[in-house]
Design an enzyme around this catalytic site. Structure first.
Site, PDB file in Angstrom:
ATOM      1  N   LEU A  64      11.387   1.635  12.416  1.00 48.47           N
ATOM      2  CA  LEU A  64      10.366   2.346  12.989  1.00 48.47           C
ATOM      3  C   LEU A  64      10.086   1.670  14.226  1.00 48.47           C
ATOM      4  O   LEU A  64       9.321   2.140  15.215  1.00 48.47           O
ATOM      5  CB  LEU A  64       8.994   2.879  12.372  1.00 48.47           C
ATOM      6  CG  LEU A  64       9.370   3.806  10.966  1.00 48.47           C
ATOM      7  CD1 LEU A  64       8.039   3.778  10.377  1.00 48.47           C
ATOM      8  CD2 LEU A  64       9.527   5.083  11.878  1.00 48.47           C
ATOM      9  N   TYR A 109      -2.161  -8.355  16.545  1.00 53.60           N
ATOM     10  CA  TYR A 109      -2.255  -7.221  15.185  1.00 53.60           C
ATOM     11  C   TYR A 109      -3.546  -6.582  15.322  1.00 53.60           C
ATOM     12  O   TYR A 109      -3.548  -5.205  15.251  1.00 53.60           O
ATOM     13  CB  TYR A 109      -2.298  -8.104  13.795  1.00 53.60           C
ATOM     14  CG  TYR A 109      -2.694  -7.249  12.527  1.00 53.60           C
ATOM     15  CD1 TYR A 109      -1.429  -6.659  12.112  1.00 53.60           C
ATOM     16  CD2 TYR A 109      -3.814  -7.224  11.941  1.00 53.60           C
ATOM     17  CE1 TYR A 109      -1.706  -5.850  10.954  1.00 53.60           C
ATOM     18  CE2 TYR A 109      -4.086  -6.580  10.629  1.00 53.60           C
ATOM     19  CZ  TYR A 109      -2.769  -5.798  10.333  1.00 53.60           C
ATOM     20  OH  TYR A 109      -3.187  -4.992   9.267  1.00 53.60           O
ATOM     21  N   ILE A 119       0.872  -1.080   0.086  1.00 56.49           N
ATOM     22  CA  ILE A 119      -0.040   0.121   0.005  1.00 56.49           C
ATOM     23  C   ILE A 119       0.820   1.230   0.053  1.00 56.49           C
ATOM     24  O   ILE A 119       0.562   2.257  -0.818  1.00 56.49           O
ATOM     25  CB  ILE A 119      -0.870  -0.136   1.186  1.00 56.49           C
ATOM     26  CG1 ILE A 119      -1.885  -1.302   0.988  1.00 56.49           C
ATOM     27  CG2 ILE A 119      -1.716   1.387   1.324  1.00 56.49           C
ATOM     28  CD1 ILE A 119      -2.883  -1.579   2.229  1.00 56.49           C
TER      29      ILE A 119
HETATM   30  P1  NAD Z   1       3.805  -4.779   3.140  1.00 53.84           P
HETATM   31  O1  NAD Z   1       4.399  -5.567   3.987  1.00 53.84           O
HETATM   32  O2  NAD Z   1       3.542  -4.831   1.462  1.00 53.84           O
HETATM   33  O3  NAD Z   1       4.141  -3.461   3.524  1.00 53.84           O
HETATM   34  C1  NAD Z   1       4.566  -2.954   4.777  1.00 53.84           C
HETATM   35  C2  NAD Z   1       5.823  -1.984   4.594  1.00 53.84           C
HETATM   36  O4  NAD Z   1       6.247  -1.607   6.028  1.00 53.84           O
HETATM   37  C3  NAD Z   1       7.084  -2.903   4.058  1.00 53.84           C
HETATM   38  O5  NAD Z   1       7.850  -2.223   3.091  1.00 53.84           O
HETATM   39  C4  NAD Z   1       7.993  -2.863   5.396  1.00 53.84           C
HETATM   40  O6  NAD Z   1       9.293  -3.023   4.989  1.00 53.84           O
HETATM   41  C5  NAD Z   1       7.365  -1.447   5.990  1.00 53.84           C
HETATM   42  N1  NAD Z   1       7.929  -1.820   7.577  1.00 53.84           N
HETATM   43  C6  NAD Z   1       7.776  -3.010   8.393  1.00 53.84           C
HETATM   44  N2  NAD Z   1       8.431  -2.794   9.350  1.00 53.84           N
HETATM   45  C7  NAD Z   1       9.096  -1.704   9.552  1.00 53.84           C
HETATM   46  C8  NAD Z   1      10.211  -0.987  10.154  1.00 53.84           C
HETATM   47  N3  NAD Z   1      10.314  -1.457  11.437  1.00 53.84           N
HETATM   48  N4  NAD Z   1      10.457   0.426   9.788  1.00 53.84           N
HETATM   49  C9  NAD Z   1      10.205   0.673   8.708  1.00 53.84           C
HETATM   50  N5  NAD Z   1       9.444   0.095   7.831  1.00 53.84           N
HETATM   51  C10 NAD Z   1       8.883  -1.050   8.052  1.00 53.84           C
HETATM   52  O7  NAD Z   1       2.113  -4.544   3.812  1.00 53.84           O
HETATM   53  P2  NAD Z   1       0.939  -3.552   3.260  1.00 53.84           P
HETATM   54  O8  NAD Z   1      -0.292  -4.855   3.167  1.00 53.84           O
HETATM   55  O9  NAD Z   1       1.267  -2.872   2.352  1.00 53.84           O
HETATM   56  O10 NAD Z   1       0.588  -3.038   4.539  1.00 53.84           O
HETATM   57  C11 NAD Z   1       0.751  -1.594   4.643  1.00 53.84           C
HETATM   58  C12 NAD Z   1      -0.021  -1.198   5.995  1.00 53.84           C
HETATM   59  O11 NAD Z   1      -1.577  -1.423   5.713  1.00 53.84           O
HETATM   60  C13 NAD Z   1       0.215  -1.766   7.239  1.00 53.84           C
HETATM   61  O12 NAD Z   1       0.132  -0.973   8.384  1.00 53.84           O
HETATM   62  C14 NAD Z   1      -0.831  -3.016   7.317  1.00 53.84           C
HETATM   63  O13 NAD Z   1      -0.996  -3.303   8.583  1.00 53.84           O
HETATM   64  C15 NAD Z   1      -1.920  -2.226   6.792  1.00 53.84           C
HETATM   65  N6  NAD Z   1      -3.098  -3.210   6.369  1.00 53.84           N
HETATM   66  C16 NAD Z   1      -3.066  -4.020   5.298  1.00 53.84           C
HETATM   67  C17 NAD Z   1      -3.991  -4.937   4.793  1.00 53.84           C
HETATM   68  C18 NAD Z   1      -3.732  -5.947   3.771  1.00 53.84           C
HETATM   69  O14 NAD Z   1      -4.558  -6.904   3.512  1.00 53.84           O
HETATM   70  N7  NAD Z   1      -2.717  -6.128   3.057  1.00 53.84           N
HETATM   71  C19 NAD Z   1      -5.038  -4.823   5.596  1.00 53.84           C
HETATM   72  C20 NAD Z   1      -5.328  -3.865   6.393  1.00 53.84           C
HETATM   73  C21 NAD Z   1      -4.367  -2.993   6.863  1.00 53.84           C
END
Ligand code: NAD
Length: 258
Positions: free
Chosen positions: A42, A153, A13
């Site tokens: 982070l 989570y 995202i």
């Molecule tokens: P993703 O794993 O593709 O991307 C998450 C990014 O966060 C990664 O690039 C990762 O390196 C970065 N990250 C993780 N730990 C980190 C740290 N310690 N410091 C800096 N960066 C860090 O996942 P996504 O699906 O794109 O998720 C993005 C957001 O959306 C998250 O907050 C997730 O909880 C939320 N979300 C995702 C979904 C889904 O279905 N994919 C649903 C609801 C919420």
């Protein structure tokens, strides 16, 4: 052009959001633990401090929007550190860089999983802002097996939604003309979820577990459009809203409760 900070910009995202904003001509400062303009962890205090330093340097001390997207879904204490404390540090500590903007905005990413029953002890520690207690409780949950670990989570995302509600109308945000809001996505096809939705059978099982009557599992760009609007100039009056972009999961789970 606007300057936006996007955390989690290396994947999913956050990456889709960075790409969309750049297509629209914005300057984007991507933040992630790898492959980003600002590489920081982070989950740590040092990483959060470095975030502010590096973003200040790169932006000359002035930004227009913060997209706090970075997050993890593993049943670990690190998830608590990133999803809650890392996200809040991103919002709070970059807020001073927003105050000179003509249209300052901030948005965070919660989740449809915020609707699942939380762990009350972890939730209380999060809402109290007590990182040491929260990490200790998360370690207990992780050690307690799959069912307890799975509470981590959703609890971080519920606490984040409540933090947004508690803070959006305060002097720091609304009082400084900064709309502060969140999105709560359903099941989005990103590296976070890819292992759970690879086969048609897995996708069907997911759809049974998580009701998604409107168009089912979707692409991260859909969330990026909403984030871009919430953090864009057109949004001057949304305050403390947690907007579910989930194909209807929230409506099915909560019914007509408002
Ligand atoms: P993703 O794993 O593709 O991307 C998450 C990014 O966060 C990664 O690039 C990762 O390196 C970065 N990250 C993780 N730990 C980190 C740290 N310690 N410091 C800096 N960066 C860090 O996942 P996504 O699906 O794109 O998720 C993005 C957001 O959306 C998250 O907050 C997730 O909880 C939320 N979300 C995702 C979904 C889904 O279905 N994919 C649903 C609801 C919420």
């Amino acid at each position: 052009p606007r300057t936006s900070v996007v955390t989690g910009s290396a994947s999913g995202i956050g990456k889709a959001t960075k790409e969309l904003l750049m297509e629209r001509g914005e300057t984007v400062i991507g933040v992630d633990i790898h492959d980003a303009d600002v590489v920081v962890d982070l989950s740590t205090a040092a990483g959060r401090a470095s975030l502010v330093e590096q973003v200040s340097d790169l932006s000359g001390g002035a930004i227009d929007a913060v997209h706090a997207v970075a997050g993890l879904a593993s049943p670990t204490a690190t998830t608590v550190a990133v999803n809650y404390f890392g996200t809040i540090a991103t919002l709070e500590d970059l807020r001073p860089l927003l105050v000179g903007s003509a249209a300052p905005r901030a948005v965070a990413v919660s989740s449809m999983a915020s609707l699942f029953p939380p762990d009350d002890i972890l939730l209380a520690a999060l809402l109290a802002g007590n990182e040491a207690d929260a990490l200790a409780r998360a370690a207990e949950l992780e050690a307690g097996g799959e069912e307890l670990g799975a509470l981590i989570y959703g609890t971080t995302k519920r606490a984040l939604a409540r933090w947004i509600r508690r803070n959006a109308a305060t002097d720091n945000w609304a009082g400084a003309s900064i709309p502060l809001n969140a999105v709560a996505p359903g099941v989005v096809d990103t590296p976070m979820t890819s292992d759970m939705i690879k086969t048609p059978q897995q996708r069907e099982a997911m759809a049974t577990m998580v009701p998604m009557p409107l168009n089912g599992i979707f692409e991260p760009r859909s969330v990026a459009y909403l984030l871009a609007w919430l953090a864009g100039e057109e949004n001057a009056h949304l305050c403390g809203q947690v907007i579910f972009i989930d194909g209807g999961s929230d409506v099915v789970i909560r019914g007509d409760a408002t």
